[in-house]
Design an enzyme around this catalytic site. Structure first.
Site, PDB file in Angstrom:
ATOM      1  N   ASP A 340      -5.936   9.882  31.925  1.00 50.98           N
ATOM      2  CA  ASP A 340      -6.965   8.963  31.448  1.00 50.98           C
ATOM      3  C   ASP A 340      -8.167   8.970  32.382  1.00 50.98           C
ATOM      4  O   ASP A 340      -9.316   8.872  31.947  1.00 50.98           O
ATOM      5  CB  ASP A 340      -6.424   7.522  31.394  1.00 50.98           C
ATOM      6  N   GLU A 479       1.847  12.740  21.742  1.00 49.86           N
ATOM      7  CA  GLU A 479       3.198  12.516  22.285  1.00 49.86           C
ATOM      8  C   GLU A 479       4.263  12.290  21.214  1.00 49.86           C
ATOM      9  O   GLU A 479       5.413  12.000  21.545  1.00 49.86           O
ATOM     10  CB  GLU A 479       3.160  11.357  23.280  1.00 49.86           C
ATOM     11  N   LYS A 591      -0.041  11.380  17.168  1.00 52.20           N
ATOM     12  CA  LYS A 591      -0.321  10.093  17.812  1.00 52.20           C
ATOM     13  C   LYS A 591      -1.811   9.966  18.121  1.00 52.20           C
ATOM     14  O   LYS A 591      -2.410   8.908  17.990  1.00 52.20           O
ATOM     15  CB  LYS A 591       0.491  10.003  19.112  1.00 52.20           C
TER      16      LYS A 591
HETATM   17  C1  BGC Z   1      -1.068   8.041  25.567  1.00 46.65           C
HETATM   18  C2  BGC Z   1      -1.410   8.903  26.771  1.00 46.65           C
HETATM   19  C3  BGC Z   1      -2.062   8.050  27.831  1.00 46.65           C
HETATM   20  C4  BGC Z   1      -1.185   6.864  28.178  1.00 46.65           C
HETATM   21  C5  BGC Z   1      -1.838   5.932  29.162  1.00 46.65           C
HETATM   22  C6  BGC Z   1      -0.186   6.887  26.023  1.00 46.65           C
HETATM   23  O1  BGC Z   1       0.101   6.047  24.950  1.00 46.65           O
HETATM   24  O2  BGC Z   1      -0.385   8.784  24.598  1.00 46.65           O
HETATM   25  O3  BGC Z   1      -2.302   9.931  26.375  1.00 46.65           O
HETATM   26  O4  BGC Z   1      -2.299   8.812  28.951  1.00 46.65           O
HETATM   27  O5  BGC Z   1      -0.896   6.136  27.006  1.00 46.65           O
HETATM   28  O6  BGC Z   1      -3.006   5.394  28.638  1.00 46.65           O
END
Ligand code: BGC
Length: 758
Positions: A340, A479, A591
């Site tokens: 992020d 994910e 997602k």
């Molecule tokens: C997302 C990731 C992200 C993480 C923290 C997850 O729900 O799929 O891409 O890095 O949240 O924000």
């Protein structure tokens, strides 16, 4: 002025946690959730960046420190508790321009005593250890004794809302009457980090001190001082609470002596001087970061909220910490740092406050040994950055969590989401392209580029039959799909990471040959490795559709059950389609942006036609179940001409927390969505990008209702101001610079504004 304020006009106890996040005050060093002094409902939080501990929790997490906010008003024997009193004229306001949180209300107790209370609070950006609150108290229908209690609570824990995971990360060490005020020191369990909170009250009017009596008490892990005063109907008394928080992570000297001195100095200098200095700094920050949107108040307030809270989460003064996924605003994701930061938040800092961007990248450099250990313990070479990182760079992703239905599930991201390595490499190259900071590149950046490439060298697998390099069993940005082979985002960026390592090591060879040799010997690299890297980049496998137009997100993705999103909710967000008994991973639903994410990060690598085809294909299958996703689709939509969706996704991104559209704002800020909001405005609507030749391009398109948009960026050694209105674009710069506007190149001089008709 209202365009600088986030307001709450109606009190509802159930919203306390959400507003604690929205009204968090932070200065990059510490974050104090916007809890209400006059309610016990919520999840209070006081965090210092970089103070982590594991104790009995599943993994290392940010420590919720002793709570210094304690403040009660008693009218005779009745406590002013807003959950028990009748409440009138309630209002809370976050003044983002000045970095001050305000509140006012009238409360009537059970015995019918009415009091008006006005207060404000700030966490200083001037001296990061200082914070303060000011209370103006007016009895409306009584004269009488009023008791004011100031306390620090050392009994707090992490995860108060989740009994099975509730953990206390420290021991209370000292509780004492510190003269001035009260103090409570703690020491964390694992690393013995000490921190102190000191607070006191000063009540003065034109006759001097208003307090008649003071009583000091200790109640287990709580320290308190109560002041007795007499108040008269209609007469406003002002009480200031001064606070100091420091930890021995930041100072080496005696905490107690240092804290006491700091508190005395603060009282001497006074509330008004400090709040003024603090607000001045915020106003200067605004000069660097603000985006002005004319003609759309909702968008204006929304974007400012994101810029404010993202800026509050970082400062250039500490290169050992980074911004957590939830900022300094809550315990969601345990205070861990993800991709992020580099992919979503960093661009904002690169272009507005490059010194902060550099500090964020230095955190990765300073935790490189942890990344090396991650590689070694999983059987690889080089540096493997943690999917979730804390203070030392070691992998801290929990192994277990719960799914959407509350069932226990194994979390594989820490084992398989390797793309973080290239994301960090991407952040370094982006930083360098915009700043030309050679010193950083030579001394720190290249070492990361080379050691991440070395990791990829050990991680890729050679497929002899097809004479190609593959990466099996990974998780890409989407994910929903685990253990997949040849996720294009991962493979493409691994290839790109290695290419950049090769390019910059050649550059270093001539730029600073000694450093080049030192690095090769430190990292154990030679020409054989570099030749191998060349071959890997030539032969990295990128799955495609047969006509070469649609990138297959990973090998076998097109064979999964193809379900398109058909229904949208009242917020125009996708409604779950029926998977017909399949598991999510057996469908093509995503997602969050994955192939689209790749095309946004490396726009020059794909043709317009390919970008459009992929946007159209994947947009219909993306559920946006991560707050990282809408802003990216907004940028991608604009790049391919889908303007209607661009605005919708932009608004979705900037209102992630303000409208709590992911349903979990209680647990902290969506800091990546905040960074994505800036990107959506600047990379999306303004169309700002750096082309392959390293030249700045803008290609603006504004939504119908926007009359104008203006902002500043740092570009190399210039500061460029861009203002876009319906009929023209105005650009000025502090140094000479070349900018391509709608495909035409202009040389801007520092003396004359450039005006281009639209
Ligand atoms: C997302 C990731 C992200 C993480 C923290 C997850 O729900 O799929 O891409 O890095 O949240 O924000």
């Amino acid at each position: 002025m209202e365009l600088w304020k986030i307001s709450l006009d109606k009190y509802n106890t159930n919203d306390n946690k959400k507003y604690e996040t929205l009204f968090t005050l932070a200065n990059g060093n510490r974050g104090l959730r916007g809890a209400l002094e006059f309610s016990s409902k919520g999840n209070r939080g006081n965090y210092i960046a970089g103070i982590f501990d594991k104790s009995q929790s599943q993994v290392t997490e940010i420590v919720n420190l002793q709570d210094p906010l304690g403040f009660n008003i008693y009218i005779e024997d009745e406590k002013v508790d807003i959950d028990e009193c009748d409440l009138y004229s309630f209002k809370r306001e976050l003044d983002m321009h000045n970095g001050v949180l305000q509140m006012k209300f009238i409360a009537t107790t059970k015995k019918g005593k009415s009091v008006e209370i006005k207060c404000e609070r700030f966490v200083s950006r001037n001296k990061t250890s200082r914070w303060a609150a000011k209370y103006e108290i007016t009895p409306l229908n009584f004269d009488g004794k009023v008791f004011i209690e100031n306390y620090i609570d050392g009994s707090v824990t992490n995860s108060t809302w989740d009994v099975m995971n509730k953990t206390k990360h420290f021991k209370v060490k000292n509780i004492y009457d510190s003269n001035p005020g009260i103090a409570l020191t703690i020491e964390t369990n694992d690393n013995n980090i000490k921190s102190i909170e000191l607070t006191t009250l000063m009540g003065e009017n034109n006759k001097g001190n208003i307090f008649k009596n003071r009583r000091y008490s200790e109640f287990g892990e709580v320290v308190s001082e109560v002041y007795e005063t007499f108040m008269s109907e209609g007469k406003t008394e002002t009480i200031v609470k001064y606070g100091i928080s420091i930890s021995d992570k930041d100072i080496r000297s005696d905490l107690i002596a240092e804290g006491t001195k700091e508190l005395k100095d603060f009282i001497k200098e006074g509330y008004e001087a400090e709040v003024e200095a603090h607000s001045n700094i915020w106003r200067k920050i605004w000069d660097e970061i603000d985006i002005k949107i004319q003609g759309d108040e909702k968008a204006q307030i929304g974007i400012r909220f994101n810029l404010f809270q993202l800026s509050a989460s970082a400062y250039a003064g500490d290169t050992t910490v980074s911004i957590a996924a939830k900022g300094l605003h809550g315990e969601g994701y345990k205070g861990h740092v993800f991709w992020d930061t580099e992919v979503f938040m960093l661009p904002f800092f690169i272009y507005t406050r490059p010194d902060v961007a550099k500090a964020l990248l230095m955190y990765r450099y300073n935790t490189l040994n942890g990344a090396r250990e991650n590689a070694a313990i999983t059987g690889y070479k080089g540096a493997r950055f943690a999917w979730e990182a804390a203070d030392d760079g070691l992998e801290v992703t929990p192994k277990w969590g719960v799914d959407y239905d509350g069932n226990a599930v194994r979390i594989w991201t820490g084992d398989e989401e390797y793309h973080i390595n290239s994301d960090i490499a991407f952040g370094i190259v982006e930083y360098y392209r915009a700043t030309n900071d050679k010193e950083f590149l030579v001394n720190y950046g290249i070492e990361i580029l080379l050691d991440t490439a070395k990791f990829w060298q050990s991680r890729v697998e050679y497929n002899k039959g097809n004479d190609r390099y593959e990466i099996s069993s990974v998780i890409g940005p989407d994910e929903f799909h685990e253990h997949v082979d040849n996720n294009v985002f991962t493979n493409y960026l691994a290839k790109w990471n290695i290419e950049k390592a090769l390019f910059f090591k050649e550059w270093l060879k001539t730029e600073d040959n000694v450093n080049y040799k030192v690095l090769c010997s430190k990292l154990g690299l030679n020409e054989e490795d570099f030749n191998m890297w060349e071959t890997m980049t030539e032969k990295m496998y990128i799955p495609m559709s047969e006509d070469g137009m649609i990138i297959e997100q990973f090998e076998g993705y097109f064979d999964l059950e193809d379900i398109e999103i058909e229904e949208y909710d009242e917020n125009e967000m996708p409604v779950w389609p029926d998977f017909k008994g399949n598991k999510l991973g057996e469908t093509q639903l995503l997602k969050q942006a994955d192939v689209a994410q790749l095309m946004i990060m490396l726009p020059e690598e794909f043709s317009e036609a390919v970008k459009k085809a992929n946007y159209e294909y994947y947009e219909k299958r993306t559920m946006h179940k991560s707050s990282l996703s809408p802003s990216m689709y907004s940028i991608m939509g604009l790049a391919v001409g889908d303007r209607h969706n661009a605005y919708k996704y932009f608004m979705k991104a900037i209102y992630t927390d303000l409208e709590d559209n992911q349903g979990n704002t209680d647990f902290g800020l969506h800091a990546a969505a905040a960074g994505g909001s800036w990107q959506s405005a600047i990379f999306g609507f303004v169309g700002l990008r750096v082309n392959k030749e390293g030249v700045l391009n803008i290609n603006p398109w504004l939504p119908e209702q926007w009359e104008g948009l203006s902002f500043n960026i740092n570009w190399k050694s210039s500061r460029i101001g861009i203002s876009i209105s319906k009929d023209k674009i105005e650009v000025d710069s502090t140094c000479e610079a070349t900018v391509i506007i709608y495909d035409k190149s202009y040389l801007i001089s520092d003396k004359k504004q450039l005006v281009v008709a639209r």
